[in-house]
Design a protein around this motif. Structure first.
Motif, mmCIF file in Angstrom:
data_model
loop_
_atom_site.group_PDB
_atom_site.id
_atom_site.type_symbol
_atom_site.label_atom_id
_atom_site.label_comp_id
_atom_site.label_asym_id
_atom_site.label_seq_id
_atom_site.Cartn_x
_atom_site.Cartn_y
_atom_site.Cartn_z
ATOM 1 N N ILE A 30 1.179 6.486 15.564
ATOM 2 C CA ILE A 30 0.175 7.259 14.840
ATOM 3 C C ILE A 30 -1.140 6.486 14.870
ATOM 4 C CG2 ILE A 30 1.865 8.347 13.308
ATOM 5 C CD1 ILE A 30 0.950 6.404 11.116
ATOM 6 N N VAL A 31 -2.201 7.151 14.475
ATOM 7 C CA VAL A 31 -3.501 6.499 14.353
ATOM 8 C C VAL A 31 -3.574 5.858 12.979
ATOM 9 C CG1 VAL A 31 -5.994 6.841 14.290
ATOM 10 C CG2 VAL A 31 -4.608 8.083 15.953
ATOM 11 N N CYS A 32 -3.816 4.556 12.946
ATOM 12 C CA CYS A 32 -3.882 3.832 11.676
ATOM 13 C C CYS A 32 -5.020 4.387 10.827
ATOM 14 C CB CYS A 32 -4.085 2.343 11.937
ATOM 15 S SG CYS A 32 -4.217 1.358 10.423
ATOM 16 N N LEU B 93 0.839 -1.204 0.000
ATOM 17 C CA LEU B 93 0.000 0.000 0.000
ATOM 18 C C LEU B 93 0.871 1.250 0.000
ATOM 19 C CD1 LEU B 93 -2.735 -1.047 2.605
ATOM 20 C CD2 LEU B 93 -2.916 -1.049 0.111
ATOM 21 N N PRO B 94 0.347 2.367 -0.504
ATOM 22 C CA PRO B 94 1.143 3.610 -0.505
ATOM 23 C C PRO B 94 1.534 4.006 0.909
ATOM 24 C CG PRO B 94 -0.783 3.826 -1.914
ATOM 25 C CD PRO B 94 -0.959 2.537 -1.161
ATOM 26 N N ALA B 95 2.656 4.674 1.009
ATOM 27 C CA ALA B 95 3.155 5.089 2.316
ATOM 28 C C ALA B 95 2.236 6.137 2.942
ATOM 29 C CB ALA B 95 4.575 5.640 2.180
ATOM 30 N N ILE B 96 2.191 6.130 4.263
ATOM 31 C CA ILE B 96 1.394 7.110 5.010
ATOM 32 C C ILE B 96 2.266 8.326 5.269
ATOM 33 C CG2 ILE B 96 0.109 7.541 7.125
ATOM 34 C CD1 ILE B 96 -0.400 4.545 7.325
ATOM 35 N N ARG B 97 1.829 9.486 4.806
ATOM 36 C CA ARG B 97 2.580 10.728 4.998
ATOM 37 C C ARG B 97 2.042 11.448 6.227
ATOM 38 N NH1 ARG B 97 2.861 13.884 -0.624
ATOM 39 N NH2 ARG B 97 4.266 15.119 0.704
ATOM 40 N N LEU B 98 2.954 11.887 7.088
ATOM 41 C CA LEU B 98 2.536 12.541 8.330
ATOM 42 C C LEU B 98 1.817 13.858 8.075
ATOM 43 C CD1 LEU B 98 5.585 11.916 10.704
ATOM 44 C CD2 LEU B 98 3.505 10.564 10.412
ATOM 45 N N THR B 99 2.161 14.549 6.997
ATOM 46 C CA THR B 99 1.526 15.839 6.722
ATOM 47 C C THR B 99 0.052 15.692 6.355
ATOM 48 O OG1 THR B 99 2.351 15.676 4.446
ATOM 49 C CG2 THR B 99 3.667 16.947 6.026
ATOM 50 N N ARG C 231 4.438 1.402 5.175
ATOM 51 C CA ARG C 231 5.492 2.388 5.364
ATOM 52 C C ARG C 231 4.919 3.725 5.829
ATOM 53 N NH1 ARG C 231 8.079 4.323 1.528
ATOM 54 N NH2 ARG C 231 6.651 3.781 -0.180
ATOM 55 N N VAL C 232 5.719 4.420 6.623
ATOM 56 C CA VAL C 232 5.367 5.751 7.126
ATOM 57 C C VAL C 232 6.435 6.721 6.653
ATOM 58 C CG1 VAL C 232 4.932 7.168 9.155
ATOM 59 C CG2 VAL C 232 4.229 4.759 9.140
ATOM 60 N N GLU C 233 6.019 7.759 5.970
ATOM 61 C CA GLU C 233 6.949 8.746 5.415
ATOM 62 C C GLU C 233 6.983 9.970 6.330
ATOM 63 O OE1 GLU C 233 7.582 11.430 1.356
ATOM 64 O OE2 GLU C 233 6.142 9.765 1.395
ATOM 65 N N MET D 27 12.568 2.964 13.662
ATOM 66 C CA MET D 27 12.901 4.378 13.778
ATOM 67 C C MET D 27 14.398 4.626 13.584
ATOM 68 S SD MET D 27 10.090 5.927 14.101
ATOM 69 C CE MET D 27 10.715 7.541 14.517
ATOM 70 N N LEU D 28 15.242 3.634 13.883
ATOM 71 C CA LEU D 28 16.681 3.793 13.689
ATOM 72 C C LEU D 28 17.150 3.159 12.390
ATOM 73 C CD1 LEU D 28 17.941 3.085 17.329
ATOM 74 C CD2 LEU D 28 17.508 5.291 16.234
ATOM 75 N N GLY D 29 16.253 2.601 11.606
ATOM 76 C CA GLY D 29 16.627 1.952 10.357
ATOM 77 C C GLY D 29 16.305 2.821 9.154
ATOM 78 N N ARG D 30 16.325 2.194 8.010
ATOM 79 C CA ARG D 30 16.067 2.911 6.766
ATOM 80 C C ARG D 30 14.572 3.029 6.464
ATOM 81 N NH1 ARG D 30 20.576 0.373 2.564
ATOM 82 N NH2 ARG D 30 22.444 1.044 3.744
ATOM 83 N N VAL D 31 13.811 2.044 6.884
ATOM 84 C CA VAL D 31 12.378 2.017 6.570
ATOM 85 C C VAL D 31 11.591 2.080 7.870
ATOM 86 C CG1 VAL D 31 10.504 0.730 5.489
ATOM 87 C CG2 VAL D 31 12.809 0.657 4.494
#
Length: 255
Positions: free
Chosen positions: A48-50, A25-31, A91-93, A62-66
């Motif tokens: 975050i809220v799913c 699925l497309p990544a979730i953008r925080l904005t 994924r969370v962007e 959080m410390l990795g690449r993805v």
């Protein structure tokens, strides 16, 4: 006998997972999320809220690449059925920084508080109004009756003065009308002719139409006497003096 296993319950959501699977699925953008649906107070345990199940879900990596949502069920742990959410491992962007999120959260809180209705306090009475209201509340029926009796004489005198007419004045709705016919002989002869034809059941030739009140049905043969008695026309309808008095003066016209 067929045995059916009970539906498993939803498990608690781990803050970190070792799976390398990533959702398609497309990544979730925080904005694109509401500031109140993001928790970055502790960056290593962000959540975050799913967007699908509308529940709080930790972010792993959080410390990795993805960075992605941990695998989770749609319901509350230990109570709801173990139904896997489609946004697991999504994924969370991070397209906003922590200071930007804090500022957005502060602005949203300020805007929400400004929309909160405030209590409107009643305005205090002036000293004079307060004294008047207190005196009115302390009055009794006996005191009101005594106050009325004290001014009753002045009220009666005022009512009597209103009924008096000044010298030389005479109330009238219009110009003065003659109370007697100008030619008595001609008038008597005409009235006798009208009476004779009325007894025979046929009206006299060129005889005036008999006046009839549109309200009470009172009739009058003589227009002069009808006008002197107060007969008037209201909206093109004829009324006797008593019935015409029920209408305002500006609606009444002479016959």
């Amino acid at each position: 006998m067929t045995m059916t296993s009970a539906m498993p319950k939803a498990r608690e959501r781990k803050s970190r997972t070792r799976t390398k699977h990533v959702s398609q699925l497309p990544a979730i953008r925080l904005t694109r999320l509401l500031p109140s649906h993001i928790d970055l107070m502790e960056p290593l345990t962000a959540a975050i809220v799913c967007v699908d199940c509308k529940t709080w879900c930790p972010i792993t990596g959080m410390l990795g690449r993805v960075q992605k949502l941990v695998p989770h069920h749609t319901g509350k742990a230990g109570e709801a059925a173990a139904i896997r959410c489609r946004s697991s491992n999504r994924r969370v962007e991070f397209d906003m920084t922590i200071p930007e999120w804090r500022q957005a959260l502060t602005d949203a809180t300020t805007e929400a508080s400004s929309r909160t209705t405030t209590t409107v306090l009643p305005k205090a009475f002036s000293p004079q109004t307060d004294r008047t209201l207190r005196a009115r509340a302390e009055r009794t029926p006996a005191s009101r009756m005594a106050d009325w009796k004290a001014v009753q004489v002045q009220v009666n005198d005022t009512d009597a003065a209103r009924k008096e007419l000044p010298d030389g004045a005479r109330p009238a709705d219009g110009p003065q009308l003659p109370l007697k016919p100008e030619h008595l002989e001609r008038h008597d002869r005409r009235q006798a002719e009208l009476g004779r034809h009325a007894r025979n059941g046929r009206p006299a030739e060129e005889a005036p139409v008999q006046l009839e009140c549109a309200n009470c049905g009172t009739t009058e043969l003589d227009v002069v006497r009808a006008a002197a008695a107060g007969w008037r026309q209201v909206l093109r309808r004829t009324y006797c003096g008593r019935c015409a008095g029920r209408f305002p003066a500006w609606m009444r016209t002479q016959l």
